[in-house]
Design a protein around this motif. Structure first.
Motif, short mmCIF file in Angstrom:
data_model
loop_
_atom_site.label_atom_id
_atom_site.label_comp_id
_atom_site.label_asym_id
_atom_site.label_seq_id
_atom_site.Cartn_x
_atom_site.Cartn_y
_atom_site.Cartn_z
N ILE A 8 1.40 -1.05 -0.06
CA ILE A 8 -0.20 -0.37 -0.05
C ILE A 8 1.34 0.94 -0.31
O ILE A 8 1.68 1.27 0.60
N VAL A 9 0.55 2.28 -0.65
CA VAL A 9 1.20 3.35 -0.65
C VAL A 9 0.63 4.85 -0.73
O VAL A 9 -0.58 4.37 -1.23
N PHE A 10 0.88 5.11 -0.27
CA PHE A 10 -0.14 6.86 0.88
C PHE A 10 0.56 7.98 0.06
O PHE A 10 1.90 7.96 0.26
N ARG A 11 -0.30 8.59 -0.51
CA ARG A 11 0.34 10.05 -1.18
C ARG A 11 -0.81 10.81 -0.14
O ARG A 11 -1.67 11.14 -0.61
N ALA A 12 0.41 12.26 0.53
CA ALA A 12 -0.09 13.03 1.64
C ALA A 12 0.22 13.18 2.17
O ALA A 12 2.01 13.09 1.93
N ASP A 13 0.67 14.51 2.46
CA ASP A 13 1.54 15.95 2.46
C ASP A 13 1.01 16.44 4.49
O ASP A 13 -0.34 16.28 4.40
N ALA A 14 1.68 17.25 4.62
CA ALA A 14 1.54 17.49 6.23
C ALA A 14 2.68 18.85 5.54
O ALA A 14 3.49 19.01 5.24
N SER A 15 2.12 20.54 6.46
CA SER A 15 3.29 21.28 6.21
C SER A 15 2.03 23.25 7.57
O SER A 15 1.73 22.00 8.17
N LEU A 16 2.79 23.89 7.35
CA LEU A 16 2.77 24.38 8.21
C LEU A 16 0.96 24.95 7.78
O LEU A 16 0.54 26.03 8.19
N GLN A 17 0.98 25.29 6.54
CA GLN A 17 0.23 25.78 5.91
C GLN A 17 -1.13 24.62 6.34
O GLN A 17 -2.83 25.30 6.57
N MET A 18 -1.18 23.83 5.77
CA MET A 18 -2.46 22.68 6.11
C MET A 18 -2.27 21.87 7.17
O MET A 18 -3.29 21.27 7.35
N GLY A 19 -0.79 21.43 8.09
CA GLY A 19 -1.51 21.04 9.62
C GLY A 19 -0.97 20.07 9.05
O GLY A 19 0.08 18.82 7.83
N THR A 20 -1.43 18.88 10.13
CA THR A 20 -0.97 17.20 10.38
C THR A 20 -1.52 16.09 10.31
O THR A 20 -2.00 14.98 9.47
N GLY A 21 -3.48 16.95 10.05
CA GLY A 21 -5.02 15.80 9.60
C GLY A 21 -4.11 14.83 8.63
O GLY A 21 -4.37 13.88 8.92
N HIS A 22 -4.22 15.31 7.18
CA HIS A 22 -3.51 13.86 5.84
C HIS A 22 -3.56 13.26 6.73
O HIS A 22 -3.60 12.08 6.63
N VAL A 23 -1.73 13.84 6.99
CA VAL A 23 -0.81 12.85 6.97
C VAL A 23 -0.92 11.98 8.63
O VAL A 23 -0.91 10.04 8.64
N MET A 24 -1.67 12.04 9.64
CA MET A 24 -1.83 11.11 10.74
C MET A 24 -3.08 10.35 9.90
O MET A 24 -2.79 9.21 10.94
N ARG A 25 -4.38 10.50 9.70
CA ARG A 25 -5.25 10.07 9.52
C ARG A 25 -4.75 9.16 8.43
O ARG A 25 -4.85 7.75 8.76
N CYS A 26 -3.50 9.22 8.00
CA CYS A 26 -2.58 8.03 6.82
C CYS A 26 -2.60 7.00 7.83
O CYS A 26 -1.95 5.80 6.72
N LEU A 27 -1.40 7.87 8.63
CA LEU A 27 -0.65 6.48 9.48
C LEU A 27 -2.25 5.94 10.29
O LEU A 27 -1.39 4.00 10.40
N THR A 28 -3.04 6.35 11.11
CA THR A 28 -3.42 4.97 11.79
C THR A 28 -4.54 4.16 10.53
O THR A 28 -4.14 2.62 11.10
N LEU A 29 -4.83 4.38 9.19
CA LEU A 29 -5.16 3.57 8.42
C LEU A 29 -3.76 2.54 8.14
O LEU A 29 -3.25 1.13 8.20
N ALA A 30 -2.53 3.08 7.88
CA ALA A 30 -0.96 2.61 7.72
C ALA A 30 -0.57 0.98 8.75
O ALA A 30 -0.30 0.20 8.75
N ASP A 31 -1.01 1.72 10.05
CA ASP A 31 -0.70 0.96 11.20
C ASP A 31 -1.97 -0.49 10.68
O ASP A 31 -1.13 -1.29 11.59
N THR A 32 -2.79 -0.16 10.97
CA THR A 32 -4.28 -0.80 10.96
C THR A 32 -4.07 -2.26 9.79
O THR A 32 -3.81 -3.45 9.40
N LEU A 33 -3.65 -1.41 8.92
CA LEU A 33 -3.18 -2.55 7.63
C LEU A 33 -1.52 -3.19 8.05
O LEU A 33 -1.51 -4.60 7.46
N THR A 34 -1.01 -2.43 8.18
CA THR A 34 0.70 -3.05 8.62
C THR A 34 0.14 -4.49 9.73
O THR A 34 0.93 -5.36 9.23
#
Length: 367
Positions: A8-34
């Motif tokens: 599984i490959v995730f394409r997501a970003d975090a930044s000072l402008q957009m925050g961390t939420g997109h990456v964090m929820r992808c990590l949640t999915l990645a942990d369960t997939l792993t």
């Protein structure tokens, strides 16, 4: 561990402008997939405030794309185009080059600056494609779409995705870590009294506009009990962290400023009220029946805040950078202190929105 053999490959970003939420929820999915035996990779762009090091600490390989300066605005007409850090076609080409070697079974895309024009070129390199969206404002070329927002219906996406796409809509599919569902019984049980003795403030992992500081300053005009304990949660990349820590020491209540916490579910379960930003964390609070004062910090959060308000699951305030904010916050807090039945009513409304098992439902669909 049962090995699925899936990549599984995730394409997501975090930044000072957009925050961390997109990456964090992808990590949640990645942990369960792993945990289900899959192998996960992340493709991210090197924005200021990116989470590449944090993702690697979590055990995942990160393929970091360089920022491209001076991208013309017309190169990407989407509302959040400035969040990409490259033209859409360059990002598509760079991602495709990586995917041609990784050959994933699934590509998961979580980015407001990407749409079907980016997704379609990836098709030759991936077996299936999943999109995580919140806005329903653009076309997608995907097999599976997740929009975990309250109030979403099939009508929002019927003209935006292929006919064969499966849409998972609503907070029942919210990407929450398993500890939220595990702590749900404890959290709901302790809310029967409706007292306000612990306050949790979470304005996002970055909080670039210092909403946390505005909230702390506004608390001085409220009638919070003197024995109330306040916990503030911030990210390590938050630019106002030092100022918030200094301000916290001047308040009449004990304030504990915590950074990059790993026990957010426990902090929420132990809190009587949260003051927080909208976004994915809204569903964490709902799972635990945590009454909330939600502050709308961006226009793309408007849909979420309106839905929470209509359901009675939260009180909603406008951004704190206006002169009326201290008065509005004081009124909200004073009503909750003097009429604690409001806390119980909000808790009952919130707990019915999400039970916290959305991640496992999505993993079953993928695996």
């Amino acid at each position: 561990m049962k090995q699925t053999g899936k990549t599984i490959v995730f394409r997501a970003d975090a930044s000072l402008q957009m925050g961390t939420g997109h990456v964090m929820r992808c990590l949640t999915l990645a942990d369960t997939l792993t945990a289900s035996g899959a192998g996960c990779h992340f493709i991210c762009r090197a924005h200021d405030g990116n989470l590449a090091a944090f993702i690697r600490q979590r055990g995942y390989q990160v393929h970091l794309l360089e920022l491209v300066p001076g991208v013309p605005a017309q190169a990407n007409p989407l509302a959040h185009a400035a969040w990409l850090g490259a033209s859409m076609m360059q990002d598509a080409a760079e991602t495709a080059a990586l995917l041609s070697h990784l050959k994933p079974d699934w590509l998961v895309v979580d980015h407001y600056a990407l749409d079907a024009r980016w997704e379609t070129p990836q098709r030759r390199h991936v077996a299936r494609l999943m999109v995580i969206d919140d806005l329903a404002d653009r076309q997608h070329d995907c097999d599976l779409l997740l929009d975990q927002n309250l109030g979403r219906t099939d009508a929002d996406y019927v003209a935006r995705v292929p006919a064969y796409c499966t849409c998972l809509l609503g907070p029942n599919y919210a990407l929450l870590r398993p500890e939220f569902a595990a702590l749900r019984p404890y959290s709901l049980q302790r809310r029967q009294k409706g007292a306000l003795r612990t306050l949790l403030i979470t304005m996002g992992g970055v909080d670039k506009d210092n909403a946390t500081g505005h909230v702390l300053q506004a608390l001085s005009g409220s009638s919070l009990p003197l024995d109330c304990r306040i916990t503030v949660v911030m990210g390590a990349t938050a630019p106002w962290l030092n100022e918030v820590t200094t301000l916290a020491e001047t308040l009449p209540w004990p304030v504990d400023v915590q950074v990059n916490v790993s026990n957010m579910a426990q902090l929420m379960a132990d809190a009587d009220l949260a003051i927080g930003a909208a976004g994915s964390t809204s569903w964490e609070r709902c799972c635990l029946g945590l009454p909330s004062i939600v502050i709308c910090l961006a226009e793309n959060q408007r849909f979420i805040t309106n839905q929470l308000k209509q359901c009675g699951a939260a009180l909603v305030l406008e951004p704190p950078n206006n002169e009326n904010f201290p008065h509005q916050l004081s009124i909200a807090l004073n009503s909750l202190v003097t009429q604690q039945v409001f806390l119980q009513d909000m808790s009952f409304s919130a707990r019915n929105i999400s039970a916290g098992n959305g991640t496992s439902l999505i993993v079953k669909t993928i695996i």
